[in-house]
Write a protein that holds these residues in place. Structure first.
Motif, PDB file in Angstrom:
ATOM      1  N   GLY A 205      22.848 117.897 -89.750  1.00  7.26           N
ATOM      2  CA  GLY A 205      23.107 118.801 -90.868  1.00  7.26           C
ATOM      3  C   GLY A 205      21.872 119.600 -91.236  1.00  7.26           C
ATOM      4  O   GLY A 205      20.942 119.756 -90.444  1.00  7.26           O
ATOM      5  N   GLY A 206      21.887 120.110 -92.456  1.00  4.98           N
ATOM      6  CA  GLY A 206      20.766 120.909 -92.928  1.00  4.98           C
ATOM      7  C   GLY A 206      21.242 122.175 -93.601  1.00  4.98           C
ATOM      8  O   GLY A 206      22.395 122.272 -94.039  1.00  4.98           O
ATOM      9  N   SER A 207      20.369 123.174 -93.663  1.00  6.57           N
ATOM     10  CA  SER A 207      20.713 124.398 -94.378  1.00  6.57           C
ATOM     11  C   SER A 207      19.995 125.591 -93.773  1.00  6.57           C
ATOM     12  O   SER A 207      19.019 125.453 -93.029  1.00  6.57           O
ATOM     13  N   TRP A 208      20.503 126.774 -94.128  1.00 11.53           N
ATOM     14  CA  TRP A 208      19.894 128.051 -93.756  1.00 11.53           C
ATOM     15  C   TRP A 208      19.556 128.764 -95.053  1.00 11.53           C
ATOM     16  O   TRP A 208      20.409 128.955 -95.917  1.00 11.53           O
ATOM     17  N   ILE A 209      18.286 129.153 -95.199  1.00 10.36           N
ATOM     18  CA  ILE A 209      17.822 129.837 -96.402  1.00 10.36           C
ATOM     19  C   ILE A 209      17.356 131.238 -96.026  1.00 10.36           C
ATOM     20  O   ILE A 209      16.564 131.408 -95.095  1.00 10.36           O
ATOM     21  N   THR A 210      17.846 132.232 -96.761  1.00 12.79           N
ATOM     22  CA  THR A 210      17.363 133.602 -96.554  1.00 12.79           C
ATOM     23  C   THR A 210      17.567 134.426 -97.818  1.00 12.79           C
ATOM     24  O   THR A 210      18.547 134.224 -98.539  1.00 12.79           O
ATOM     25  N   PRO A 211      16.648 135.363 -98.090  1.00  9.14           N
ATOM     26  CA  PRO A 211      16.829 136.314 -99.190  1.00  9.14           C
ATOM     27  C   PRO A 211      17.279 137.685 -98.677  1.00  9.14           C
ATOM     28  O   PRO A 211      17.248 138.666 -99.419  1.00  9.14           O
ATOM     29  N   ASP A 212      17.697 137.754 -97.417  1.00  3.48           N
ATOM     30  CA  ASP A 212      17.776 139.034 -96.706  1.00  3.48           C
ATOM     31  C   ASP A 212      19.054 139.836 -96.863  1.00  3.48           C
ATOM     32  O   ASP A 212      19.097 140.997 -96.463  1.00  3.48           O
ATOM     33  N   PHE A 213      20.116 139.237 -97.378  1.00  6.32           N
ATOM     34  CA  PHE A 213      21.365 139.981 -97.454  1.00  6.32           C
ATOM     35  C   PHE A 213      21.275 141.073 -98.518  1.00  6.32           C
ATOM     36  O   PHE A 213      20.706 140.870 -99.591  1.00  6.32           O
ATOM     37  N   THR A 214      21.832 142.221 -98.210  1.00  5.24           N
ATOM     38  CA  THR A 214      21.813 143.349 -99.142  1.00  5.24           C
ATOM     39  C   THR A 214      23.210 143.934 -99.266  1.00  5.24           C
ATOM     40  O   THR A 214      24.050 143.774 -98.371  1.00  5.24           O
ATOM     41  N   PHE A 215      23.423 144.646-100.385  1.00  5.07           N
ATOM     42  CA  PHE A 215      24.732 145.228-100.671  1.00  5.07           C
ATOM     43  C   PHE A 215      24.614 146.741-100.795  1.00  5.07           C
ATOM     44  O   PHE A 215      23.743 147.256-101.509  1.00  5.07           O
ATOM     45  N   ARG A 296      17.918 137.904-104.924  1.00  5.34           N
ATOM     46  CA  ARG A 296      18.697 136.692-104.695  1.00  5.34           C
ATOM     47  C   ARG A 296      18.173 135.960-103.460  1.00  5.34           C
ATOM     48  O   ARG A 296      17.525 136.551-102.597  1.00  5.34           O
ATOM     49  N   VAL A 297      18.477 134.699-103.388  1.00  5.86           N
ATOM     50  CA  VAL A 297      18.201 133.923-102.185  1.00  5.86           C
ATOM     51  C   VAL A 297      19.420 133.038-101.937  1.00  5.86           C
ATOM     52  O   VAL A 297      19.962 132.442-102.861  1.00  5.86           O
TER      53      VAL A 297
END
Length: 306
Positions: A205-215, A296-297
Protein backbone atom coordinates in the motif's frame (compact mmCIF):
# COMPACT_ATOMS: atom_id res chain seq x y z
CA UNK A 1 19.61 -1.75 -29.04
CA UNK A 2 21.24 -1.17 -25.64
CA UNK A 3 19.20 -0.04 -22.65
CA UNK A 4 21.19 3.20 -22.49
CA UNK A 5 20.53 4.10 -26.14
CA UNK A 6 16.86 3.14 -25.82
CA UNK A 7 16.51 5.32 -22.73
CA UNK A 8 18.15 8.29 -24.43
CA UNK A 9 15.79 7.94 -27.39
CA UNK A 10 12.81 7.91 -25.05
CA UNK A 11 13.98 11.15 -23.44
CA UNK A 12 14.61 12.72 -26.83
CA UNK A 13 11.04 12.05 -27.90
CA UNK A 14 9.62 13.55 -24.75
CA UNK A 15 11.76 16.60 -24.02
CA UNK A 16 13.47 19.28 -26.13
CA UNK A 17 16.84 18.30 -27.61
CA UNK A 18 18.54 20.88 -25.39
CA UNK A 19 18.02 19.49 -21.90
CA UNK A 20 19.06 22.83 -20.36
CA UNK A 21 15.65 24.14 -21.43
CA UNK A 22 13.95 21.80 -18.97
CA UNK A 23 16.50 22.46 -16.22
CA UNK A 24 15.55 26.14 -16.26
CA UNK A 25 12.23 25.26 -14.63
CA UNK A 26 14.02 23.48 -11.77
CA UNK A 27 16.19 26.57 -11.36
CA UNK A 28 13.08 28.75 -11.24
CA UNK A 29 11.75 26.73 -8.30
CA UNK A 30 15.16 26.95 -6.61
CA UNK A 31 15.19 30.71 -7.15
CA UNK A 32 11.94 31.21 -5.24
CA UNK A 33 12.73 28.71 -2.47
CA UNK A 34 15.88 30.66 -1.52
CA UNK A 35 13.77 33.39 0.13
CA UNK A 36 12.51 30.89 2.70
CA UNK A 37 14.11 28.95 5.54
CA UNK A 38 13.82 25.66 3.66
CA UNK A 39 16.99 23.67 4.47
CA UNK A 40 19.81 24.25 1.99
CA UNK A 41 17.57 26.36 -0.31
CA UNK A 42 19.76 29.46 -0.37
CA UNK A 43 22.93 27.45 -0.97
CA UNK A 44 21.33 25.45 -3.78
CA UNK A 45 20.13 28.60 -5.54
CA UNK A 46 23.60 30.12 -5.37
CA UNK A 47 25.43 27.01 -6.53
CA UNK A 48 23.22 26.27 -9.55
CA UNK A 49 22.98 29.87 -10.76
CA UNK A 50 19.26 30.25 -10.07
CA UNK A 51 19.45 34.05 -9.96
CA UNK A 52 21.09 34.19 -13.37
CA UNK A 53 18.48 31.86 -14.87
CA UNK A 54 15.67 33.96 -13.43
CA UNK A 55 17.22 37.21 -14.67
CA UNK A 56 17.50 35.72 -18.12
CA UNK A 57 13.78 34.92 -18.19
CA UNK A 58 12.93 38.44 -16.99
CA UNK A 59 15.20 40.08 -19.53
CA UNK A 60 14.20 38.01 -22.54
CA UNK A 61 10.47 38.27 -21.88
CA UNK A 62 10.16 41.81 -20.53
CA UNK A 63 8.94 40.77 -17.07
CA UNK A 64 9.19 42.83 -13.88
CA UNK A 65 10.68 41.15 -10.82
CA UNK A 66 8.59 43.21 -8.38
CA UNK A 67 5.36 41.89 -9.87
CA UNK A 68 6.44 38.26 -9.41
CA UNK A 69 7.58 38.18 -5.78
CA UNK A 70 4.25 36.65 -4.70
CA UNK A 71 5.48 33.35 -6.14
CA UNK A 72 7.97 32.89 -3.26
CA UNK A 73 5.40 32.00 -0.55
CA UNK A 74 3.63 29.79 -3.10
CA UNK A 75 6.77 27.74 -3.65
CA UNK A 76 7.43 27.74 0.09
CA UNK A 77 3.91 26.45 0.81
CA UNK A 78 4.21 23.78 -1.86
CA UNK A 79 7.48 22.44 -0.50
CA UNK A 80 6.69 22.66 3.20
CA UNK A 81 3.17 21.24 2.97
CA UNK A 82 4.47 18.12 1.24
CA UNK A 83 7.23 17.68 3.79
CA UNK A 84 4.72 18.11 6.61
CA UNK A 85 2.39 15.49 5.10
CA UNK A 86 5.28 13.05 4.74
CA UNK A 87 6.30 13.48 8.37
CA UNK A 88 2.72 13.30 9.66
CA UNK A 89 2.06 10.10 7.72
CA UNK A 90 4.76 8.18 9.56
CA UNK A 91 5.95 6.66 6.30
CA UNK A 92 9.33 4.95 6.34
CA UNK A 93 10.10 5.19 2.63
CA UNK A 94 9.60 7.79 -0.07
CA UNK A 95 10.10 7.81 -3.82
CA UNK A 96 10.21 11.29 -5.35
CA UNK A 97 9.79 11.63 -9.10
CA UNK A 98 11.31 14.55 -11.03
CA UNK A 99 12.87 15.98 -7.87
CA UNK A 100 14.81 18.74 -9.62
CA UNK A 101 17.13 20.63 -7.28
CA UNK A 102 15.03 20.10 -4.17
CA UNK A 103 17.09 18.72 -1.30
CA UNK A 104 14.20 17.28 0.69
CA UNK A 105 15.83 13.88 0.39
CA UNK A 106 19.08 15.10 1.96
CA UNK A 107 17.16 16.85 4.73
CA UNK A 108 14.78 14.02 5.64
CA UNK A 109 17.43 11.36 5.16
CA UNK A 110 19.55 12.87 7.94
CA UNK A 111 17.13 11.61 10.61
CA UNK A 112 17.58 7.99 9.61
CA UNK A 113 13.84 7.38 10.00
CA UNK A 114 12.99 7.63 6.31
CA UNK A 115 14.51 5.87 3.35
CA UNK A 116 14.38 8.37 0.50
CA UNK A 117 14.94 7.74 -3.19
CA UNK A 118 14.72 10.67 -5.58
CA UNK A 119 14.79 10.54 -9.35
CA UNK A 120 15.08 12.81 -12.36
CA UNK A 121 16.41 12.80 -15.90
CA UNK A 122 20.11 11.91 -16.24
CA UNK A 123 21.46 15.42 -16.81
CA UNK A 124 19.71 16.77 -13.72
CA UNK A 125 20.88 13.81 -11.64
CA UNK A 126 24.48 14.37 -12.71
CA UNK A 127 24.34 18.01 -11.62
CA UNK A 128 22.55 17.10 -8.40
CA UNK A 129 25.08 14.48 -7.36
CA UNK A 130 27.82 17.09 -7.60
CA UNK A 131 25.69 19.53 -5.63
CA UNK A 132 25.05 16.94 -2.91
CA UNK A 133 28.73 16.13 -2.66
CA UNK A 134 29.60 19.82 -2.15
CA UNK A 135 26.92 20.34 0.49
CA UNK A 136 27.78 17.17 2.40
CA UNK A 137 31.39 18.28 2.60
CA UNK A 138 30.43 21.80 3.66
CA UNK A 139 28.05 20.65 6.39
CA UNK A 140 29.86 17.49 7.45
CA UNK A 141 26.99 15.23 6.38
CA UNK A 142 28.26 11.75 5.49
CA UNK A 143 26.67 9.84 2.60
CA UNK A 144 23.84 7.68 3.90
CA UNK A 145 22.48 4.47 2.39
CA UNK A 146 18.98 5.64 3.25
CA UNK A 147 19.21 8.47 0.70
CA UNK A 148 19.69 7.63 -2.96
CA UNK A 149 19.53 9.55 -6.23
CA UNK A 150 18.72 7.67 -9.43
CA UNK A 151 18.07 8.45 -13.08
CA UNK A 152 14.51 7.62 -14.08
CA UNK A 153 11.89 8.96 -16.45
CA UNK A 154 8.67 9.16 -14.42
CA UNK A 155 6.72 8.04 -17.50
CA UNK A 156 8.75 4.84 -17.90
CA UNK A 157 7.48 2.26 -15.42
CA UNK A 158 10.50 0.00 -15.72
CA UNK A 159 12.87 2.85 -14.92
CA UNK A 160 10.74 3.85 -11.94
CA UNK A 161 10.66 0.24 -10.73
CA UNK A 162 14.43 0.03 -11.03
CA UNK A 163 14.85 3.17 -8.93
CA UNK A 164 12.44 1.79 -6.30
CA UNK A 165 14.16 -1.60 -6.17
CA UNK A 166 16.20 -0.58 -3.10
CA UNK A 167 12.99 0.02 -1.11
CA UNK A 168 11.17 -2.61 0.96
CA UNK A 169 8.05 -3.95 -0.79
CA UNK A 170 6.78 -5.29 2.54
CA UNK A 171 6.20 -1.73 3.74
CA UNK A 172 3.95 1.09 2.46
CA UNK A 173 5.50 3.53 0.02
CA UNK A 174 4.90 7.25 -0.41
CA UNK A 175 5.37 8.49 -3.98
CA UNK A 176 5.50 12.21 -4.60
CA UNK A 177 6.00 14.61 -7.45
CA UNK A 178 6.21 18.39 -7.10
CA UNK A 179 6.07 20.61 -10.17
CA UNK A 180 5.98 17.83 -12.76
CA UNK A 181 2.43 17.43 -14.04
CA UNK A 182 2.14 21.01 -15.32
CA UNK A 183 4.62 20.09 -18.08
CA UNK A 184 2.79 16.93 -19.15
CA UNK A 185 0.02 16.31 -21.63
CA UNK A 186 -3.24 14.66 -20.60
CA UNK A 187 -2.09 11.28 -21.93
CA UNK A 188 1.25 11.62 -20.14
CA UNK A 189 -0.56 12.49 -16.90
CA UNK A 190 -2.59 9.31 -17.26
CA UNK A 191 0.59 7.34 -17.90
CA UNK A 192 2.16 8.83 -14.78
CA UNK A 193 -0.89 8.02 -12.64
CA UNK A 194 -1.02 4.47 -14.03
CA UNK A 195 2.67 3.93 -13.31
CA UNK A 196 2.29 5.11 -9.73
CA UNK A 197 -0.82 2.98 -9.19
CA UNK A 198 0.98 -0.11 -10.46
CA UNK A 199 4.05 0.62 -8.36
CA UNK A 200 2.03 1.07 -5.17
CA UNK A 201 0.37 -2.26 -5.93
CA UNK A 202 3.81 -3.87 -5.66
CA UNK A 203 4.27 -2.49 -2.13
CA UNK A 204 2.21 -2.89 1.03
CA UNK A 205 0.00 0.00 0.00
CA UNK A 206 0.94 3.62 0.45
CA UNK A 207 0.02 6.94 -1.10
CA UNK A 208 0.73 9.41 -3.90
CA UNK A 209 1.19 13.06 -2.91
CA UNK A 210 1.21 15.94 -5.39
CA UNK A 211 0.24 19.63 -5.49
CA UNK A 212 0.33 19.63 -9.29
CA UNK A 213 -3.26 19.36 -10.46
CA UNK A 214 -4.71 22.55 -11.91
CA UNK A 215 -8.15 23.66 -13.07
CA UNK A 216 -8.88 25.60 -16.24
CA UNK A 217 -11.75 27.40 -14.55
CA UNK A 218 -9.23 29.05 -12.18
CA UNK A 219 -6.59 29.75 -14.82
CA UNK A 220 -9.01 32.10 -16.58
CA UNK A 221 -8.68 34.60 -13.72
CA UNK A 222 -4.89 34.77 -13.43
CA UNK A 223 -3.27 38.23 -13.11
CA UNK A 224 -1.53 39.47 -16.29
CA UNK A 225 2.04 39.17 -15.00
CA UNK A 226 1.49 35.57 -13.98
CA UNK A 227 0.08 34.81 -17.42
CA UNK A 228 3.16 36.37 -19.02
CA UNK A 229 5.51 34.31 -16.85
CA UNK A 230 3.66 31.14 -17.80
CA UNK A 231 3.98 32.12 -21.46
CA UNK A 232 7.69 32.70 -20.94
CA UNK A 233 8.11 29.25 -19.39
CA UNK A 234 6.22 27.73 -22.31
CA UNK A 235 8.68 29.41 -24.66
CA UNK A 236 11.70 28.24 -22.67
CA UNK A 237 10.58 24.62 -22.24
CA UNK A 238 8.75 24.25 -25.56
CA UNK A 239 5.98 22.69 -23.50
CA UNK A 240 2.43 24.02 -23.20
CA UNK A 241 1.97 24.75 -19.51
CA UNK A 242 -1.00 23.03 -17.92
CA UNK A 243 -1.96 21.04 -21.00
CA UNK A 244 -2.86 18.48 -18.34
CA UNK A 245 -5.33 20.83 -16.61
CA UNK A 246 -8.78 19.59 -15.68
CA UNK A 247 -11.85 21.70 -16.17
CA UNK A 248 -12.79 21.48 -12.50
CA UNK A 249 -12.58 19.23 -9.43
CA UNK A 250 -15.35 16.96 -10.70
CA UNK A 251 -13.39 16.12 -13.83
CA UNK A 252 -10.26 15.47 -11.76
CA UNK A 253 -12.14 13.19 -9.35
CA UNK A 254 -13.55 11.20 -12.26
CA UNK A 255 -10.06 10.85 -13.76
CA UNK A 256 -8.50 9.69 -10.49
CA UNK A 257 -11.28 7.17 -9.90
CA UNK A 258 -10.81 5.82 -13.41
CA UNK A 259 -7.10 5.19 -12.85
CA UNK A 260 -7.77 3.66 -9.43
CA UNK A 261 -7.29 6.39 -6.83
CA UNK A 262 -9.34 7.93 -4.07
CA UNK A 263 -8.15 11.44 -3.20
CA UNK A 264 -8.14 13.64 -0.13
CA UNK A 265 -7.56 17.33 -0.77
CA UNK A 266 -5.59 19.38 1.74
CA UNK A 267 -4.76 23.07 1.90
CA UNK A 268 -1.08 23.80 1.32
CA UNK A 269 -1.46 26.90 3.47
CA UNK A 270 -2.96 24.98 6.38
CA UNK A 271 -0.30 22.27 6.14
CA UNK A 272 2.57 24.80 6.13
CA UNK A 273 3.92 25.28 9.68
CA UNK A 274 5.29 28.78 8.99
CA UNK A 275 6.02 31.23 6.19
CA UNK A 276 9.46 32.81 6.21
CA UNK A 277 9.50 34.39 2.75
CA UNK A 278 6.86 37.04 3.35
CA UNK A 279 8.85 39.48 5.48
CA UNK A 280 12.10 39.55 3.44
CA UNK A 281 10.13 40.33 0.29
CA UNK A 282 7.87 42.90 1.91
CA UNK A 283 4.71 40.94 1.18
CA UNK A 284 1.50 41.31 3.14
CA UNK A 285 0.49 38.38 5.39
CA UNK A 286 -2.97 38.79 3.87
CA UNK A 287 -1.54 37.43 0.62
CA UNK A 288 -1.37 34.02 2.26
CA UNK A 289 -5.09 34.02 2.98
CA UNK A 290 -5.80 34.99 -0.61
CA UNK A 291 -3.88 31.92 -1.78
CA UNK A 292 -5.61 29.51 0.57
CA UNK A 293 -8.37 28.55 -1.84
CA UNK A 294 -6.13 27.73 -4.79
CA UNK A 295 -3.06 26.15 -3.17
CA UNK A 296 -4.00 22.52 -2.73
CA UNK A 297 -2.17 19.27 -2.22
CA UNK A 298 -3.70 15.89 -3.03
CA UNK A 299 -3.08 12.72 -1.02
CA UNK A 300 -4.22 9.71 -3.03
CA UNK A 301 -4.54 6.04 -2.20
CA UNK A 302 -5.46 3.13 -4.38
CA UNK A 303 -9.15 2.32 -4.31
CA UNK A 304 -8.16 -1.26 -3.42
CA UNK A 305 -6.79 0.10 -0.12
CA UNK A 306 -9.89 2.12 0.72
Amino acid sequence: MSTTISTELNYARRVPADSSLISVTAKLAAYYRQFSDIPFAAEVARRIGADEAFERILREHGLEREKLTFYAPMFEARYKSITQLILASGTSQVLELASGYSLRGLDLGRSGAIRYVETDLPEVVTAKLGLLEDLRQQHGIPPHARHAVASADALDLEQVRAAAAVLDPRRPLTVLCEGLIMYLSKSETEQLATNIHRLLGEFAGGSWITPDFTFRVEARDLPPERVRLREAITGVTQRQIDASSFEDSDELTAFLNRVGFDAEVRSQVDETPSFSSIQPLGLSPASIDRMRGVLRVWVMRSTTQS
